[in-house]
Design a protein around this motif. Structure first.
Motif, PDB file in Angstrom:
ATOM      1  N   LEU A 108       0.828  -1.213   0.000  1.00  0.00           N
ATOM      2  CA  LEU A 108       0.000   0.000   0.000  1.00  0.00           C
ATOM      3  C   LEU A 108       0.858   1.258   0.000  1.00  0.00           C
ATOM      4  O   LEU A 108       0.550   2.234  -0.692  1.00  0.00           O
ATOM      5  N   GLY A 109       1.940   1.233   0.771  1.00  0.00           N
ATOM      6  CA  GLY A 109       2.850   2.377   0.784  1.00  0.00           C
ATOM      7  C   GLY A 109       3.486   2.609  -0.567  1.00  0.00           C
ATOM      8  O   GLY A 109       3.646   3.752  -1.009  1.00  0.00           O
ATOM      9  N   ALA A 110       3.838   1.522  -1.263  1.00  0.00           N
ATOM     10  CA  ALA A 110       4.416   1.649  -2.603  1.00  0.00           C
ATOM     11  C   ALA A 110       3.418   2.261  -3.565  1.00  0.00           C
ATOM     12  O   ALA A 110       3.770   3.139  -4.371  1.00  0.00           O
ATOM     13  N   LEU A 111       2.161   1.844  -3.491  1.00  0.00           N
ATOM     14  CA  LEU A 111       1.134   2.410  -4.373  1.00  0.00           C
ATOM     15  C   LEU A 111       0.898   3.891  -4.099  1.00  0.00           C
ATOM     16  O   LEU A 111       0.808   4.699  -5.022  1.00  0.00           O
ATOM     17  N   VAL A 112       0.798   4.236  -2.824  1.00  0.00           N
ATOM     18  CA  VAL A 112       0.523   5.631  -2.463  1.00  0.00           C
ATOM     19  C   VAL A 112       1.684   6.536  -2.864  1.00  0.00           C
ATOM     20  O   VAL A 112       1.493   7.603  -3.462  1.00  0.00           O
ATOM     21  N   ILE A 113       2.891   6.123  -2.586  1.00  0.00           N
ATOM     22  CA  ILE A 113       4.044   6.972  -2.888  1.00  0.00           C
ATOM     23  C   ILE A 113       4.309   7.003  -4.385  1.00  0.00           C
ATOM     24  O   ILE A 113       4.674   8.045  -4.934  1.00  0.00           O
ATOM     25  N   GLY A 114       4.107   5.895  -5.087  1.00  0.00           N
ATOM     26  CA  GLY A 114       4.234   5.912  -6.537  1.00  0.00           C
ATOM     27  C   GLY A 114       3.203   6.831  -7.181  1.00  0.00           C
ATOM     28  O   GLY A 114       3.509   7.572  -8.114  1.00  0.00           O
ATOM     29  N   ALA A 115       1.974   6.801  -6.676  1.00  0.00           N
ATOM     30  CA  ALA A 115       0.934   7.693  -7.199  1.00  0.00           C
ATOM     31  C   ALA A 115       1.252   9.157  -6.881  1.00  0.00           C
ATOM     32  O   ALA A 115       1.009  10.046  -7.703  1.00  0.00           O
ATOM     33  N   ALA A 116       1.807   9.408  -5.704  1.00  0.00           N
ATOM     34  CA  ALA A 116       2.191  10.782  -5.365  1.00  0.00           C
ATOM     35  C   ALA A 116       3.318  11.270  -6.265  1.00  0.00           C
ATOM     36  O   ALA A 116       3.324  12.441  -6.687  1.00  0.00           O
ATOM     37  N   ALA A 117       4.262  10.397  -6.589  1.00  0.00           N
ATOM     38  CA  ALA A 117       5.342  10.787  -7.502  1.00  0.00           C
ATOM     39  C   ALA A 117       4.790  11.068  -8.890  1.00  0.00           C
ATOM     40  O   ALA A 117       5.201  12.026  -9.549  1.00  0.00           O
ATOM     41  N   TRP A 118       3.839  10.245  -9.336  1.00  0.00           N
ATOM     42  CA  TRP A 118       3.220  10.471 -10.649  1.00  0.00           C
ATOM     43  C   TRP A 118       2.485  11.815 -10.659  1.00  0.00           C
ATOM     44  O   TRP A 118       2.587  12.572 -11.616  1.00  0.00           O
ATOM     45  N   ALA A 119       1.757  12.095  -9.583  1.00  0.00           N
ATOM     46  CA  ALA A 119       1.013  13.354  -9.513  1.00  0.00           C
ATOM     47  C   ALA A 119       1.953  14.553  -9.492  1.00  0.00           C
ATOM     48  O   ALA A 119       1.666  15.584 -10.101  1.00  0.00           O
ATOM     49  N   ARG A 120       3.066  14.434  -8.822  1.00  0.00           N
ATOM     50  CA  ARG A 120       3.996  15.565  -8.775  1.00  0.00           C
ATOM     51  C   ARG A 120       4.701  15.772 -10.101  1.00  0.00           C
ATOM     52  O   ARG A 120       4.943  16.907 -10.494  1.00  0.00           O
TER      53      ARG A 120
END
Length: 181
Positions: free
Chosen positions: A116-128
């Motif tokens: 879950l942490g990998a998904l959230v942080i990967g999505a945050a990196a994509w959004a940034r």
């Protein structure tokens, strides 16, 4: 006693924020750190190594956002986003797994949390890297004003068109229930 509890909570929050930020910017951080270590190993001096590492990391972060915003091809945008999101997801996985191990969680629970942490942080990196502005973009989508969420012509498009919003507003003013299209 209360002061030490508050300072501990503040310190843990600051460490978690720093880990999240470093994980989101994993690729620029890694390139900047590699450049700094290379410059220091070649005896260019500590100050030059620090400045060079900061410059290299900043250029990679800015270059990714600029290229992502300029490229119109969907496959290229996908590739650019993945180049930034995959290292961030890996860093998020290992960061979350380490924090879960510190709490004494079982293996299965720590793997689930790490995923879950990998998904959230990967999505945050994509959004940034995509340049999404967070709360402003969400508010504009909720309002349905028809403009892109970033306020520019190349950002995330809203779900409703401008004409559909006007029609819905007229129906509500006349006391009718708007239809979904």
């Amino acid at each position: 006693m209360l002061a030490s509890t508050l300072l501990t909570a503040f310190g843990l929050g600051a460490i978690c924020w720093l880990m999240f930020t470093l994980a989101v910017y994993a690729l620029p951080f890694w390139i900047g750190l590699s450049a700094a270590l290379w410059l220091h190993a070649d005896d260019h001096g500590l100050l030059v190594a620090i400045i060079g590492g900061l410059a290299a990391g900043g250029v990679v972060a800015a270059l990714g956002e600029v290229v992502f915003a300029r490229v119109r091809s969907v496959p290229l945008r996908l590739a650019i986003g993945l180049v930034y999101a995959i290292p961030a997801g890996l860093a998020g996985f290992h960061m979350t797994r380490g924090v879960a191990a510190l709490t004494g969680a079982r293996e299965t629970a720590s793997l689930i949390l790490a995923g879950l942490g990998a998904l959230v942080i990967g999505a945050a990196a994509w959004a940034r890297i995509a340049g999404w502005s967070g709360a402003e973009g969400i508010a504009e989508i909720a309002e349905g004003d028809g403009r892109p969420a970033t306020g520019e012509g190349d950002g995330l498009r809203t779900l409703r068109s401008r004409g559909n919003v006007r029609w819905r507003d007229r129906a509500v003013r006349k006391g009718r229930r708007p239809r979904l299209r």
